[in-house]
Enzyme design. Structure first.
Site, mmCIF file in Angstrom:
data_model
loop_
_atom_site.group_PDB
_atom_site.id
_atom_site.type_symbol
_atom_site.label_atom_id
_atom_site.label_comp_id
_atom_site.label_asym_id
_atom_site.label_seq_id
_atom_site.Cartn_x
_atom_site.Cartn_y
_atom_site.Cartn_z
ATOM 1 N N ASP A 25 53.683 45.612 112.109
ATOM 2 C CA ASP A 25 52.263 45.936 112.035
ATOM 3 C C ASP A 25 51.458 44.937 112.862
ATOM 4 O O ASP A 25 51.721 43.739 112.818
ATOM 5 C CB ASP A 25 51.800 45.904 110.573
ATOM 6 C CG ASP A 25 52.577 46.902 109.715
ATOM 7 O OD1 ASP A 25 52.842 48.012 110.200
ATOM 8 O OD2 ASP A 25 52.907 46.556 108.571
ATOM 9 N N GLU A 54 44.545 43.342 105.042
ATOM 10 C CA GLU A 54 45.643 43.586 105.981
ATOM 11 C C GLU A 54 45.922 42.359 106.847
ATOM 12 O O GLU A 54 47.081 42.023 107.099
ATOM 13 C CB GLU A 54 45.336 44.795 106.870
ATOM 14 C CG GLU A 54 45.435 46.154 106.167
ATOM 15 C CD GLU A 54 46.871 46.560 105.811
ATOM 16 O OE1 GLU A 54 47.823 45.892 106.239
ATOM 17 O OE2 GLU A 54 47.026 47.570 105.090
HETATM 18 C C1 LIG Z 1 58.068 51.852 107.866
HETATM 19 O O1 LIG Z 1 57.456 50.934 107.008
HETATM 20 C C2 LIG Z 1 56.073 50.770 107.220
HETATM 21 C C3 LIG Z 1 55.593 49.683 106.295
HETATM 22 O O2 LIG Z 1 56.160 49.756 105.041
HETATM 23 C C4 LIG Z 1 55.356 52.099 106.998
HETATM 24 O O3 LIG Z 1 53.972 51.958 107.271
HETATM 25 C C5 LIG Z 1 55.952 53.154 107.912
HETATM 26 O O4 LIG Z 1 55.352 54.402 107.638
HETATM 27 C C6 LIG Z 1 57.450 53.238 107.707
HETATM 28 N N1 LIG Z 1 57.999 54.164 108.668
HETATM 29 C C7 LIG Z 1 58.839 55.128 108.300
HETATM 30 C C8 LIG Z 1 59.348 56.012 109.367
HETATM 31 O O5 LIG Z 1 59.190 55.276 107.147
#
Ligand SMILES: *[C@@H]1O[C@H](CO)[C@@H](O)[C@H](O)[C@H]1NC(C)=O
Ligand SMILES: *[C@@H]1O[C@H](CO)[C@@H](O)[C@H](O)[C@H]1NC(C)=O
Ligand SMILES: *[C@@H]1O[C@H](CO)[C@@H](O)[C@H](O)[C@H]1NC(C)=O
Length: 148
Positions: free
Chosen positions: A72, A54
């Protein structure tokens, strides 16, 4: 004088941005001390492998903006849509924390949040890199040579 000032300023910037990159065994012993070995059934190797893929063990890592606008943060690349607030866009803020709290060198709160994340039904599948590179693998090398 101007040049000297510029250099001083540059050094300051570098110092501020300097990444704390943990050693494998250093991280292993911190995680163990915080009860991560076997937490929700995941051996220490899982957590170390996940952190490596990560963030490359960089506690100040901030990922690029994801396609859905979230980002992130930190050694475990904790996501701003679900787990922390970066003041941009919607967040469930499951760990009730600012995202910037996950980008300093003290990873105690990152660990606390990771413990919360793994309690969700996705378990460690929440971390895409773990699923890709660590899940179901022989993880013994991640703790090899560490005095734990
Ligand atoms: C947005 O993208 C991130 C990374 O791909 C993911 O971890 C996250 O769950 C996503 N959020 C939604 C609301 O889809
Ligand atoms: C790290 O942060 C925790 C609280 O999140 C605190 O209790 C601890 O003393 C801090 N450790 C260091 C080395 O500053
Ligand atoms: C994992 O690999 C190590 C050596 O690389 C080996 O000693 C050990 O038996 C393996 N564990 C499993 C469960 O295959």
């Amino acid at each position: 004088m101007k040049a000297l000032l510029a250099i001083t300023f540059l050094c300051l910037l570098v110092a501020v941005n300097e990444a704390k990159v943990f050693e494998k065994c250093e991280l292993a012993s911190i995680l163990k001390r915080h009860g991560m070995d076997g937490y929700y059934g995941y051996s220490l190797g899982n957590w170390i492998c996940m952190a490596y893929y990560e963030s490359r063990f960089n506690s100040r890592a901030v990922g690029p903006t994801n396609s859905n606008g979230s980002r992130d943060y930190g050694i475990f690349q904790i996501n701003s849509r679900w787990w922390c607030s970066n003041g941009q866009g919607r967040t469930a803020n499951g760990c009730k924390s600012s995202c910037s709290a996950f980008t300093d060198d003290n990873i105690t709160n990152d660990i606390q949040c990771a413990k919360r994340i793994v309690q969700d039904p996705n378990r460690m599948d929440a971390w895409v890199a773990w699923r890709k590179y660590c899940k179901g693998k022989n993880l013994s090398s991640w703790t090899r040579g560490c005095k734990l």
